[in-house]
Design an enzyme around this catalytic site. Structure first.
Site, PDB file in Angstrom:
ATOM      1  N   HIS A  38     118.404  67.135  71.055  1.00  0.00           N
ATOM      2  CA  HIS A  38     118.841  68.329  70.324  1.00  0.00           C
ATOM      3  C   HIS A  38     118.212  69.583  70.936  1.00  0.00           C
ATOM      4  CE1 HIS A  38     119.607  70.809  66.636  1.00  0.00           C
ATOM      5  NE2 HIS A  38     118.477  71.389  67.037  1.00  0.00           N
ATOM      6  N   GLU A  39     116.920  69.533  71.211  1.00  0.00           N
ATOM      7  CA  GLU A  39     116.236  70.698  71.784  1.00  0.00           C
ATOM      8  C   GLU A  39     116.708  70.972  73.212  1.00  0.00           C
ATOM      9  OE1 GLU A  39     114.733  72.543  69.857  1.00  0.00           O
ATOM     10  OE2 GLU A  39     114.519  71.149  68.178  1.00  0.00           O
TER      11      GLU A  39
ATOM     12  N   GLU B 121     123.062  75.469  65.628  1.00  0.00           N
ATOM     13  CA  GLU B 121     122.478  74.175  65.263  1.00  0.00           C
ATOM     14  C   GLU B 121     123.516  73.062  65.303  1.00  0.00           C
ATOM     15  OE1 GLU B 121     119.284  73.384  64.894  1.00  0.00           O
ATOM     16  OE2 GLU B 121     118.969  75.452  65.522  1.00  0.00           O
TER      17      GLU B 121
ATOM     18  N   HIS C 137     119.815  72.930  72.983  1.00  0.00           N
ATOM     19  CA  HIS C 137     119.575  74.361  72.819  1.00  0.00           C
ATOM     20  C   HIS C 137     119.361  75.040  74.166  1.00  0.00           C
ATOM     21  CE1 HIS C 137     119.601  75.103  68.577  1.00  0.00           C
ATOM     22  NE2 HIS C 137     118.631  74.255  68.294  1.00  0.00           N
TER      23      HIS C 137
END
Length: 301
Positions: free
Chosen positions: A145-146, A226, A149
């Site tokens: 997930h990071e 997100e 980003h």
């Protein structure tokens, strides 16, 4: 004390950069006896509005390390750290970006964040609590997930959006103050308007009002980000693992949020939002909504 020093240092840097830029551009005062110079005002607001966001962006890694106490893993000292570094390197390679710095910060709440001024100079950090309580496949999903980003360029995009809304907040606040001043001058027998202090008092009030609206716009984009990072995490680590990781985070939403305000938008979770106002200004969507979105995407596939 460290947060106060970081805040002061950032604002001093903003003032220095903005002042030098305005002087180089030859921008004079936007207020004169002839009225307001909208071109000078817009340049003034753009420089100061963007300067704050850009300085914060360029200092983001430095501030994140000091604000959270993150320790960057230079050389892994145990099997967990080696696995963490290797996993980030693998995910970064799959995402097509340069391997970010990897760090651990001392928080018992399960959380993680990514920051950095560009996708090839980023930092990905996880909390000690996350490493202690999540299964390896769930930690990998959080890292994915990071990495999402970083690969999506979310840090830069968010800084640009913040800079643009800052510009318009400053611009319209000063236009409103000028209009109020002109209205009072027209109504006054002696042609007196707001005066210096009155003008800036109106500017401050208008900036607060417009700033609230602007914050809602920035928060909306942050929530959109997100969902996109969750989708990237699911692609890199698997939908099941990403859903399980978010479900594990949901179970911890009652714990105190230990993430500094400046990094909350870049963390994987901000806790649970309850009221309508909280949802409107939240940097993250409710975890139930994020889990539902991942399940729907997996079903469509």
């Amino acid at each position: 004390m460290m947060r106060i020093l970081l805040f002061l240092a950032t604002n001093l840097a903003v003032l220095l950069v903005a002042s030098i830029t305005l002087r180089l551009l030859g921008v004079e005062s936007y207020l004169s006896d002839q009225g307001i110079n909208f071109q000078s005002l817009l340049i003034f607001c753009f420089i100061f509005g963007m300067a704050g966001s850009m300085v914060s962006l360029f200092l983001s890694k430095w501030m994140a390390k000091r604000g959270t106490g993150t320790v960057v893993i230079e050389t892994p000292s145990n099997a967990t750290e080696k696995w963490l570094v290797d996993t980030v390197a693998e995910l970064a390679r799959d995402a097509g970006i340069k391997t970010p710095e990897v760090g651990i910060f001392p928080a018992q709440q399960s959380n993680a964040f990514a920051t950095g001024w560009n996708k090839d100079d980023a930092l990905v950090a996880v909390s000690a609590g996350l490493l202690n309580r999540m299964r390896p496949e769930e930690v990998r999903a959080v890292l994915a997930h990071e990495i999402g980003h970083v690969a999506n360029g979310d840090m830069v995009t968010l800084a640009l959006i913040q800079g643009v809304v800052n510009t318009f907040v400053m611009f319209f606040a000063r236009v409103v103050a000028h209009l109020v001043d002109q209205f009072l001058r027209a109504r006054s027998d002696d042609g007196a308007g707001l005066g210096f202090m009155g003008y800036f008092a109106v500017v401050i009030v208008a900036e607060i009002v417009f700033g609230i609206v602007a914050s809602a716009i920035v928060a909306w984009f942050s929530r959109f980000r997100e969902y996109r990072a969750d989708a990237s995490g699911a692609k890199l680590a698997g939908s099941g693992a990403m859903i399980n990781a978010l479900a594990r985070l949901k179970a911890e939403t009652e714990l105190p949020d230990q993430m500094p305000d400046t990094l909350r938008a870049m963390a994987i979770t901000k806790g649970q939002t309850r009221s309508l106002m909280e949802k409107l200004f939240a940097s993250h969507p409710p975890l139930d909504d994020r889990i539902r979105a991942l399940k729907e995407a997996a079903y469509r596939e």
